[in-house]
Design a protein around this motif. Structure first.
Motif, PDB file in Angstrom:
ATOM      1  N   MET A 168      12.179  16.145   7.507  1.00  0.00           N
ATOM      2  CA  MET A 168      13.457  14.802   6.560  1.00  0.00           C
ATOM      3  C   MET A 168      12.841  13.823   6.502  1.00  0.00           C
ATOM      4  O   MET A 168      12.799  13.518   5.266  1.00  0.00           O
ATOM      5  CB  MET A 168      14.364  14.794   6.826  1.00  0.00           C
ATOM      6  CG  MET A 168      15.359  15.855   7.375  1.00  0.00           C
ATOM      7  SD  MET A 168      15.362  16.621   6.049  1.00  0.00           S
ATOM      8  CE  MET A 168      16.129  16.389   5.293  1.00  0.00           C
ATOM      9  N   PHE A 169      12.097  13.663   6.964  1.00  0.00           N
ATOM     10  CA  PHE A 169      10.358  12.158   7.390  1.00  0.00           C
ATOM     11  C   PHE A 169       9.672  12.457   6.040  1.00  0.00           C
ATOM     12  O   PHE A 169       9.378  11.515   5.437  1.00  0.00           O
ATOM     13  CB  PHE A 169      10.205  12.122   8.055  1.00  0.00           C
ATOM     14  CG  PHE A 169      10.027  10.695   8.686  1.00  0.00           C
ATOM     15  CD1 PHE A 169      10.326   9.463   8.522  1.00  0.00           C
ATOM     16  CD2 PHE A 169       8.594  10.509   8.774  1.00  0.00           C
ATOM     17  CE1 PHE A 169      10.554   8.043   8.334  1.00  0.00           C
ATOM     18  CE2 PHE A 169       7.943   8.905   8.752  1.00  0.00           C
ATOM     19  CZ  PHE A 169       8.679   8.071   8.605  1.00  0.00           C
ATOM     20  N   PRO A 228      10.609  13.476   1.286  1.00  0.00           N
ATOM     21  CA  PRO A 228      10.153  12.943  -0.141  1.00  0.00           C
ATOM     22  C   PRO A 228       8.930  12.378  -0.277  1.00  0.00           C
ATOM     23  O   PRO A 228       8.940  12.686  -1.413  1.00  0.00           O
ATOM     24  CB  PRO A 228      11.031  11.426   0.560  1.00  0.00           C
ATOM     25  CG  PRO A 228      12.015  11.943   1.772  1.00  0.00           C
ATOM     26  CD  PRO A 228      10.970  12.542   2.400  1.00  0.00           C
ATOM     27  N   LEU A 229       7.913  12.888   0.441  1.00  0.00           N
ATOM     28  CA  LEU A 229       6.586  12.403  -0.105  1.00  0.00           C
ATOM     29  C   LEU A 229       6.123  13.394  -0.451  1.00  0.00           C
ATOM     30  O   LEU A 229       5.584  13.714  -1.967  1.00  0.00           O
ATOM     31  CB  LEU A 229       5.297  12.148   1.212  1.00  0.00           C
ATOM     32  CG  LEU A 229       5.721  10.462   1.586  1.00  0.00           C
ATOM     33  CD1 LEU A 229       4.719  10.271   3.000  1.00  0.00           C
ATOM     34  CD2 LEU A 229       4.906   9.926   0.528  1.00  0.00           C
ATOM     35  N   PHE A 288       8.368  15.690  -1.968  1.00  0.00           N
ATOM     36  CA  PHE A 288       8.876  16.107  -3.166  1.00  0.00           C
ATOM     37  C   PHE A 288       8.536  14.850  -4.365  1.00  0.00           C
ATOM     38  O   PHE A 288       8.738  15.167  -5.105  1.00  0.00           O
ATOM     39  CB  PHE A 288      10.499  15.386  -2.568  1.00  0.00           C
ATOM     40  CG  PHE A 288      11.772  15.294  -4.394  1.00  0.00           C
ATOM     41  CD1 PHE A 288      11.612  16.402  -4.578  1.00  0.00           C
ATOM     42  CD2 PHE A 288      11.848  14.281  -4.889  1.00  0.00           C
ATOM     43  CE1 PHE A 288      12.681  16.275  -5.739  1.00  0.00           C
ATOM     44  CE2 PHE A 288      12.599  14.224  -5.804  1.00  0.00           C
ATOM     45  CZ  PHE A 288      12.842  15.542  -6.165  1.00  0.00           C
ATOM     46  N   THR A 289       8.269  14.000  -3.665  1.00  0.00           N
ATOM     47  CA  THR A 289       7.625  12.841  -4.733  1.00  0.00           C
ATOM     48  C   THR A 289       6.150  12.979  -5.560  1.00  0.00           C
ATOM     49  O   THR A 289       5.995  13.381  -6.999  1.00  0.00           O
ATOM     50  CB  THR A 289       6.891  11.405  -4.347  1.00  0.00           C
ATOM     51  OG1 THR A 289       8.600  11.056  -3.243  1.00  0.00           O
ATOM     52  CG2 THR A 289       6.809  10.289  -5.145  1.00  0.00           C
ATOM     53  N   LEU A 306       7.171  15.840  -7.965  1.00  0.00           N
ATOM     54  CA  LEU A 306       8.337  15.579  -8.988  1.00  0.00           C
ATOM     55  C   LEU A 306       6.923  15.083  -9.903  1.00  0.00           C
ATOM     56  O   LEU A 306       6.813  15.652 -11.528  1.00  0.00           O
ATOM     57  CB  LEU A 306       9.318  14.757  -8.885  1.00  0.00           C
ATOM     58  CG  LEU A 306       9.469  13.851  -9.828  1.00  0.00           C
ATOM     59  CD1 LEU A 306      10.437  14.474 -10.428  1.00  0.00           C
ATOM     60  CD2 LEU A 306      10.342  12.290  -9.595  1.00  0.00           C
ATOM     61  N   TYR A 307       5.612  14.608  -9.470  1.00  0.00           N
ATOM     62  CA  TYR A 307       4.912  13.286 -10.765  1.00  0.00           C
ATOM     63  C   TYR A 307       3.920  15.684 -10.978  1.00  0.00           C
ATOM     64  O   TYR A 307       3.454  14.949 -12.041  1.00  0.00           O
ATOM     65  CB  TYR A 307       3.918  12.384  -9.799  1.00  0.00           C
ATOM     66  CG  TYR A 307       5.302  11.039  -9.878  1.00  0.00           C
ATOM     67  CD1 TYR A 307       5.199  10.366 -10.651  1.00  0.00           C
ATOM     68  CD2 TYR A 307       5.281  10.735  -8.302  1.00  0.00           C
ATOM     69  CE1 TYR A 307       6.806  10.019 -10.305  1.00  0.00           C
ATOM     70  CE2 TYR A 307       6.210   9.518  -8.482  1.00  0.00           C
ATOM     71  CZ  TYR A 307       6.602   9.241  -9.482  1.00  0.00           C
ATOM     72  OH  TYR A 307       8.285   8.373  -9.515  1.00  0.00           O
ATOM     73  N   GLN A 319       5.467  15.769 -14.021  1.00  0.00           N
ATOM     74  CA  GLN A 319       5.651  15.344 -15.059  1.00  0.00           C
ATOM     75  C   GLN A 319       3.704  14.520 -15.286  1.00  0.00           C
ATOM     76  O   GLN A 319       3.750  14.627 -16.895  1.00  0.00           O
ATOM     77  CB  GLN A 319       5.585  13.627 -14.483  1.00  0.00           C
ATOM     78  CG  GLN A 319       7.013  12.867 -15.283  1.00  0.00           C
ATOM     79  CD  GLN A 319       7.720  11.480 -14.587  1.00  0.00           C
ATOM     80  OE1 GLN A 319       7.248  11.397 -13.985  1.00  0.00           O
ATOM     81  NE2 GLN A 319       8.338  12.820 -14.753  1.00  0.00           N
ATOM     82  N   MET A 328      -1.278   6.639 -10.063  1.00  0.00           N
ATOM     83  CA  MET A 328       0.079   7.568  -9.370  1.00  0.00           C
ATOM     84  C   MET A 328      -0.638   8.481  -8.322  1.00  0.00           C
ATOM     85  O   MET A 328      -0.602   8.712  -6.926  1.00  0.00           O
ATOM     86  CB  MET A 328       1.187   8.060 -10.035  1.00  0.00           C
ATOM     87  CG  MET A 328       2.051   8.660  -9.535  1.00  0.00           C
ATOM     88  SD  MET A 328       2.817   8.102  -8.050  1.00  0.00           S
ATOM     89  CE  MET A 328       3.209   7.015  -9.400  1.00  0.00           C
ATOM     90  N   ILE A 357       0.053   8.601  -3.570  1.00  0.00           N
ATOM     91  CA  ILE A 357       1.049   9.663  -2.961  1.00  0.00           C
ATOM     92  C   ILE A 357      -0.210  10.526  -2.359  1.00  0.00           C
ATOM     93  O   ILE A 357       0.152  10.603  -0.862  1.00  0.00           O
ATOM     94  CB  ILE A 357       1.234  10.963  -4.255  1.00  0.00           C
ATOM     95  CG1 ILE A 357       2.427   9.975  -5.187  1.00  0.00           C
ATOM     96  CG2 ILE A 357       1.672  11.958  -3.086  1.00  0.00           C
ATOM     97  CD1 ILE A 357       2.610  11.042  -6.304  1.00  0.00           C
ATOM     98  N   GLY A 417      -0.563   7.473   0.561  1.00  0.00           N
ATOM     99  CA  GLY A 417       0.356   8.047   1.366  1.00  0.00           C
ATOM    100  C   GLY A 417       0.598   9.162   1.778  1.00  0.00           C
ATOM    101  O   GLY A 417       1.017   8.695   3.240  1.00  0.00           O
ATOM    102  N   PRO A 448      16.563  10.032   8.145  1.00  0.00           N
ATOM    103  CA  PRO A 448      14.706   9.692   8.325  1.00  0.00           C
ATOM    104  C   PRO A 448      14.559   9.661   6.335  1.00  0.00           C
ATOM    105  O   PRO A 448      13.319   9.050   6.629  1.00  0.00           O
ATOM    106  CB  PRO A 448      14.037  11.476   8.457  1.00  0.00           C
ATOM    107  CG  PRO A 448      14.973  11.798   9.257  1.00  0.00           C
ATOM    108  CD  PRO A 448      17.293  11.262   8.833  1.00  0.00           C
ATOM    109  N   PHE A 462       4.588   4.140  -6.066  1.00  0.00           N
ATOM    110  CA  PHE A 462       5.679   5.937  -5.886  1.00  0.00           C
ATOM    111  C   PHE A 462       6.478   4.918  -6.960  1.00  0.00           C
ATOM    112  O   PHE A 462       7.642   6.219  -8.135  1.00  0.00           O
ATOM    113  CB  PHE A 462       6.379   5.224  -5.058  1.00  0.00           C
ATOM    114  CG  PHE A 462       5.464   6.073  -3.761  1.00  0.00           C
ATOM    115  CD1 PHE A 462       4.970   7.120  -4.330  1.00  0.00           C
ATOM    116  CD2 PHE A 462       4.935   4.867  -3.010  1.00  0.00           C
ATOM    117  CE1 PHE A 462       3.678   7.372  -2.632  1.00  0.00           C
ATOM    118  CE2 PHE A 462       3.837   5.272  -1.935  1.00  0.00           C
ATOM    119  CZ  PHE A 462       2.770   6.208  -2.023  1.00  0.00           C
TER     120      PHE A 462
END
Ligand code: HEM
Ligand SMILES: [Cu+2]
Lengths: 236, 566
Positions: A43-44, A47-48, A50-51, A54-55, A58, A167, A171, A174, B221, B240
């Motif tokens: 889960m940690f 989101p990365l 997912f980001t 998403l982009y 986009q 961007m 990512i 990151g 998390p 971001f």
């Protein structure tokens, strides 16, 4: 019952902590605990990823072009290295179960070396040139890159807007950075187990601690197994 | 639940020589303890301090709003104060409150274990919590934060020049503290149950915490990494969320609420567990529909992850997205209502005695009902667009979280205080404080519904353009001070009971449950021998209860000036 009594008096008798009834319960608790922790790790990272998705959706076109700056070969070598390390770690656990300490240490040592090689390639051959070409997001970000790359790639990049490229690299740094931190933590944990094993600490007599760092290491590999296709392969 | 244990003469002695409180008196014996009960006490103390800090800040907010042009605070300062109030109350009070105090104390005892599965991890999570708290205090000392507790990008990442980074660090650490607690609970509940303690004999309290832990490990998390991304954007300029860097601020809101909506269930599910225990005990009834209550916790945990979008109706997400989120949000009302119906039925069929914990539990039910029903206005897009960012929202979440979670916390502390300390408190003061809290609470927050509906926006420190709001603000502020009295009272009479209270004995309420079969305060190992569970939970005997009640009545009216049940 008698084991319970003995343990509640001395706490650590035969490596069973006072809160457990017996070694089986303790081992199972550790393993369930590790799996639960790995769920939080998934889960940690979620989101990365997912980001990124998403982009990427986009800025489809721009991301695809910027992707060409990543080196599919270096990524491939690193994938191989991690796969090898995963295998050696699994063997380490295997030998720990067999109580073959020498081979266990050998396998774990090899795993640590693989981790180091992975990081070396990542930092020296992948990140360093990007730093040199000012591709770290921030005020210094220079776009499009001047030189040091194939003409065909530079031609692809010339109309990628700065925002999209920035961007992309945000990512990229990151997610690979977070993954890199996990590699370091994994190496440290393996090294600690090895140290305790050499010094014959009673806590690592059973194979369970080795199995647990093993699970963690496989998780670190697994993240890369997702990263590599998403960043290096898919765009080709 | 009756537990047949192997008899041990030491356990029968009226005063056990050694319990978890007197087993070691040095400060180090507390600060390095691995006993879940002592860690629970450490948490209880720290959580109470944070609650006091947060309440003081709330008092400042309320005082400021008495006059239409504000009383004493600058715009800046006001922003910082409501931000800190939110940060402290959410991350340092509500989220850890019930799980880390009552949960830590009770879960091992309720399932017949000697401790949590990972005592060191448990201690570590308290230290992380304390370090996070200290960092937050440093952030205040260095000037505070003005972003609101939600840290919305891009303001928090690009523009605010207050101490956002430190505060985010603090929230991040507090998150990890809560993750470790969640892992500990899950493993303990899976692997440490006593023989005979099957899943469907677990107290509903344990089910509540199990569901909460699932939310924690799946949700926390996500907010942790989201805050880290915000931090990276702020310090390293990794873009971001900020449009300047090519990002999308709505993404932040999605990720943030993906955690933060379920987080309200982290705050309320343990409270619902507490209420289930109290209501069965004081109604002397097996809970009506045990399985429904247990599964509704899981259902709330599951559905809770699908509704975050109701915080984004006005963020520019598409109307269809909004409609889907709206429908799912309505669905969450079902399992919540199931619980309320089951509690009501239990009370209705039981023989109720209104002692302090029960008074708090009834207060919880009333306030939670209002909080939940007003939630429906916010779930439907049409009304929400009118009510967004008004005091209606403020009133709604305070009804759920302060009226619900804090009431449950207080009820639970009163219920298990005799178990934790071995002492009884003054029953009259207890009931009085419950009543004052209930009245004060309604006086504070009911007017906020009204003014929110009329258009008073949240996060404003003045309203001179429409001074008509003043009457509501004055009522609300007056209520806040009544509420403060209600909250402060227990601190005094509970502490007083430590010295002067009557001995409680193992089971002062005549409750079922393993925790009541061991002495109060419990010995370090919880049980002298491992209990074997042979009965379902809440096996209360209604006929016996009726006889007891007559007896208690006789005692109260004919002989005892102190009243029954003390
Ligand atoms: C457990 C207790 C409490 C919790 C968890 C809590 C939580 C919060 C939160 C999250 C906010 C949101 C700030 C925002 O984002 O707008 C807030 C605002 C506020 N709270 Fe509380 N609160 C608690 C108790 C109280 C009490 C006891 C009072 C007053 C008696 C109070 C009065 C306020 C006020 C006036 C605001 C400002 C609303 C605004 O201007 O938008 N809170 N609280
Ligand atoms: Cu929500």
């Amino acid at each position: 019952m008698s084991t319970t009594m003995a343990n509640s008096d001395h706490g650590h008798a035969d490596g069973v902590f006072h809160q457990y009834e017996n070694i089986d319960q303790q081992n199972e608790s550790y393993i369930v605990g590790m799996w639960t922790f790995l769920v939080t790790e998934v889960m940690f990272f979620g989101p990365l990823f997912f980001t990124y998705i998403l982009y990427r959706w986009q800025y489809q076109e721009y991301f695809w072009r910027t992707h060409q700056l990543l080196d599919i070969k270096l990524g491939g070598i690193n994938t191989m290295i991690l796969l090898a390390s995963s295998f050696s770690m699994a063997m380490g656990v295997h030998y720990a179960q067999k109580k073959d300490t020498k081979r266990q240490l050998g396998m774990m040592g090899f795993t640590v070396l693989c981790g180091a090689a992975f990081l070396a390639i990542k930092l020296a051959l992948e990140w360093a040139p990007k730093f040199q070409h000012h591709m770290i997001p921030g005020p210094q970000f220079t776009w499009p890159p001047h030189d040091g790359y194939d003409q065909s790639i530079l031609a692809l990049l010339h109309d990628v807007p700065r925002g999209a490229a920035e961007m992309y690299f945000s990512i990229y740094f990151g997610i690979t950075g977070l993954h890199g931190i996990h590699v370091v933590v994994g190496m440290l944990c393996i090294a600690i187990i090895m140290f305790m094993k050499v010094r014959k600490f009673p806590q690592v007599e059973s194979y369970i601690p080795t199995e647990m760092v093993g699970l963690y290491w496989h998780f670190v590999d697994l993240v890369w197994i997702f990263l590599y296709p998403l960043f290096y392969l898919m765009p080709r | 639940m009756r537990a047949s244990t192997v008899k041990n003469p030491a356990a029968e002695a009226p005063k056990p020589e050694s319990n978890y409180l007197n087993n070691g008196h040095t400060i180090a014996s507390w600060l390095l303890t691995k006993d879940h009960k002592r860690i629970a006490i450490l948490y209880l103390i720290s959580v109470t301090i944070f609650f006091a800090v947060g309440s003081f800040l709330a008092g400042l907010i309320r005082a400021e709003l008495i006059l239409p042009r504000g009383v004493m605070l600058e715009n800046e300062t006001y922003n910082k104060i409501f931000t800190l109030h939110g940060v402290v109350m959410i991350f340092f009070f509500l989220i850890p409150s019930i799980p880390a105090t009552l949960g830590n104390f009770l879960i091992p005892m309720m399932i017949g274990a000697k401790d949590l599965a990972f005592p060191r991890l448990n201690l570590l999570s308290w230290y992380l919590y304390i370090i996070a708290g200290l960092i937050a205090i440093v952030a205040i000392a260095m000037g505070g934060v003005d972003t609101g507790w939600t840290f919305y990008a891009p303001y928090a990442s690009m523009y605010s020049n207050s101490q956002v980074s430190l505060t985010i660090g603090a929230a991040f650490l507090a998150g990890f503290s809560s993750i470790f607690t969640g892992i500990n609970f899950i493993v303990t509940i899976h692997k440490m149950r006593a023989p005979g303690m099957t899943w469907f004999r677990l107290p509903l309290y344990v089910w509540g915490h199990y569901s909460t832990s699932i939310i924690i490990i799946l949700g926390t998390p996500v907010v942790a990494i989201t805050l880290l991304m915000l931090l990276a954007e702020r310090t390293l300029h990794l873009g971001f969320f900020s449009p300047e860097l090519g990002g999308d601020p709505v993404l932040f809101q999605h990720l943030f609420w993906f955690y933060s909506h379920p987080a309200v269930y982290i705050m309320i599910l343990p409270g619902m567990g507490v209420i289930s225990e109290i209501i069965t005990c004081f109604s002397r009834r097996r809970i009506f529909g045990y399985e429904f209550v247990a599964f509704s916790s899981l259902a709330i945990a599951g559905l809770g992850f699908l509704v975050w979008g109701h915080h984004l109706y006005v963020s520019g997400q598409s109307m269809y997205q909004g409609m889907v989120f709206s429908i799912i949000t309505f669905l969450v009302a079902i399992p919540s209502a199931v619980k309320v119906f089951n509690w009501s039925t239990t009370i209705f069929k039981g023989s109720v005695r209104l002692q302090t914990p029960m008074a708090y539990a009834l207060g919880f039910m009333g306030l939670f009902l209002v909080g939940g029903l007003t939630g429906l206005y916010l779930s439907s897009m049409a009304t929400d667009i009118h009510l967004t960012d008004t005091y209606f929202v403020v009133a709604h979440f305070h009804f759920v979280m302060v009226g619900g979670a804090v009431m449950a916390m207080l009820g639970g502390v009163h219920f298990w205080w005799p178990k934790m300390t071995g002492k009884m408190y003054n029953e009259h003061l207890g009931k009085l404080s419950a009543a004052i809290t209930f009245v004060g609470f309604n006086l504070t927050f009911l007017p906020q519904f009204a003014m929110g509906y009329l258009g008073m926006p949240r996060r404003y420190h003045y309203y001179y353009l429409w001074p008509d709001f003043q009457i509501y603000h004055i009522l609300s502020t007056a209520g806040a001070f009544v509420l403060a009295i209600g909250y402060a009272m227990p601190a005094f009479y509970l502490l007083w009971s430590l010295k002067h209270g009557k001995d409680a004995g193992p089971n002062p309420w005549g409750a079922k449950g393993l925790e009541w079969t061991t002495p109060s305060p419990p010995p370090t190992e919880n049980f002298t021998t491992i209990p074997i569970v042979t009965e379902e939970a809440y096996n209360y005997d209604p006929e016996l209860a009726e006889r007891e009640e007559t007896l208690a009545d006789m005692l109260e009216h004919d002989y005892s000036p102190e009243g029954a049940g003390n």
